[in-house]
Scaffold this active site. Structure first.
Site, PDB file in Angstrom:
ATOM      1  N   ARG A   1       5.175  -8.648  -5.466  1.00  0.00           N
ATOM      2  CA  ARG A   1       5.702  -7.445  -6.122  1.00  0.00           C
ATOM      3  C   ARG A   1       5.351  -7.466  -7.610  1.00  0.00           C
ATOM      4  NH1 ARG A   1       7.207  -2.676  -4.303  1.00  0.00           N
ATOM      5  NH2 ARG A   1       8.632  -3.621  -2.782  1.00  0.00           N
TER       6      ARG A   1
ATOM      7  N   ARG B   1      -4.673  -6.518   0.566  1.00  0.00           N
ATOM      8  CA  ARG B   1      -3.718  -7.094  -0.397  1.00  0.00           C
ATOM      9  C   ARG B   1      -3.311  -8.520  -0.043  1.00  0.00           C
ATOM     10  NH1 ARG B   1       1.558  -3.914  -0.929  1.00  0.00           N
ATOM     11  NH2 ARG B   1       1.372  -3.933   1.349  1.00  0.00           N
TER      12      ARG B   1
ATOM     13  N   HIS C   1      -3.184  -0.602  -7.986  1.00  0.00           N
ATOM     14  CA  HIS C   1      -1.752  -0.255  -8.019  1.00  0.00           C
ATOM     15  C   HIS C   1      -1.088  -0.950  -9.216  1.00  0.00           C
ATOM     16  CE1 HIS C   1       2.335   0.334  -6.742  1.00  0.00           C
ATOM     17  NE2 HIS C   1       2.038   0.659  -5.490  1.00  0.00           N
TER      18      HIS C   1
ATOM     19  N   ASP D   1       7.665   9.898  -7.816  1.00  0.00           N
ATOM     20  CA  ASP D   1       6.575   9.483  -6.921  1.00  0.00           C
ATOM     21  C   ASP D   1       5.638  10.675  -6.758  1.00  0.00           C
ATOM     22  OD1 ASP D   1       4.918   8.297  -5.123  1.00  0.00           O
ATOM     23  OD2 ASP D   1       6.461   7.799  -3.645  1.00  0.00           O
TER      24      ASP D   1
ATOM     25  N   GLU E   1      -1.296   4.368 -11.156  1.00  0.00           N
ATOM     26  CA  GLU E   1      -2.285   3.741 -10.289  1.00  0.00           C
ATOM     27  C   GLU E   1      -3.604   4.502 -10.349  1.00  0.00           C
ATOM     28  OE1 GLU E   1      -0.218   3.500  -6.480  1.00  0.00           O
ATOM     29  OE2 GLU E   1       1.646   3.422  -7.643  1.00  0.00           O
TER      30      GLU E   1
END
Length: 299
Positions: free
Chosen positions: A62, A99, A168, A212, A271
């Site tokens: 994270r 990832r 990101h 968002d 991002e």
């Protein structure tokens, strides 16, 4: 001026590299080729990393700068050509396939006071039954008086590819309630928190609740005005005309993994992306690069 120093370190289960120059420090994990931290001397961090970050094999960390590829977010929200690349149906891991994989460290070079790291990944190693396409990824990381990340996607197969992708980036800020984002005035955006309606940005972006949004037709320069820490974080991008702006705020923060309840106050994601109608299309043998350069200056 002393030469940059590069040290291999282990953070729990992850192999990482710590890069030290005369003016900054950078940390990068081999898993995901993920930048974990970036801080200039005498400043707060520029890249945010959760205090509760878990360094576990096969689990995304994270914070930092995860690489999202070959789709972004929920596969079902990606354009139809991107979904069609996935032969296993609409259920797929969030943010793609890379990832949580170890990338190969191709080289570490120094050039005066600058350091350059290059990581590569072949989509066929390991093979993905649900995404059986041939592509080669390369992430170039350059640390000098700023931090530059360049993601190159190379179609090494004989059929076209459609890809959504993002760097990101989690940015560290003094207090999100005192932050503004400049450079997106007049841009279209998708409000994902209100039935994915399309709207138009008016003025700077400010934050007073969960955010968002997917911005489209974005310019080559955006800035974060971090008034609590009296600095400007400047983003210069190439090869991208879309961006995602995200902060979970209070309620969603409580539901996130590796995330303290009050961590939302100190972070903001902008991002650098190729998403929605900015989807990346690669013909056989074609490659394209997407770059973001991150710098800071006093307000």
């Amino acid at each position: 001026m002393s030469s940059p120093q590069v040290e291999r370190i282990e953070l729990d289960e992850l192999t990482c590299w710590r890069v030290r120059t005369d003016s900054a420090e950078l940390q990068v994990a081999q898993q995901g080729a993920q930048v974990l931290g970036y801080q200039r001397d005498g400043e707060p961090p520029l890249i945010w990393l959760s205090d509760q970050a878990a360094y576990q094999k096969g689990k995304a960390v994270r914070g930092g700068v995860p690489v999202c590829w070959p789709w972004f977010g929920d596969l079902r929200r990606n354009p139809a050509p991107v979904q069609a690349m996935h032969e296993g149906g609409p259920i797929a891991p969030a943010h793609g396939l890379v990832r949580e994989l170890d990338w190969e460290l191709l080289n570490i070079d120094t050039d005066g006071a600058a350091v350059h790291l290059a990581f590569v990944l072949d989509s066929r190693n390991p093979p993905h039954a649900d995404w059986p396409h041939a592509a080669r990824l390369r992430l170039d990381i350059r640390l000098d008086d700023a931090l530059q990340l360049s993601l190159t996607s190379h179609n090494i197969g004989d059929t076209p590819l459609a890809i959504s992708q993002a760097l990101h980036s989690y940015f560290a800020v003094g207090d999100i309630r005192e932050v503004e984002v400049e450079g997106l005035d007049g841009c279209r955006y998708i409000e994902t928190l209100d039935d994915w309606q399309q709207r138009q940005q008016q003025g700077t972006i400010t934050f007073s609740g969960e955010t968002d949004r997917i911005y489209l037709g974005t310019p080559p320069r955006m800035s974060i005005l971090d008034r609590a820490w009296k600095r400007r974080i400047q983003l210069d991008v190439e090869g991208s005309s879309s961006a995602v702006v995200w902060n979970p705020w209070i309620d969603k923060a409580r539901r996130l993994s590796q995330f303290a309840e009050d961590a939302w106050t100190g972070m903001l994601c902008i991002e650098t992306a190729r998403v929605m109608d900015d989807v990346l299309r690669l013909g056989a043998g074609e490659e394209q690069r997407m770059t973001v350069r991150i710098a800071s200056a006093p307000l």
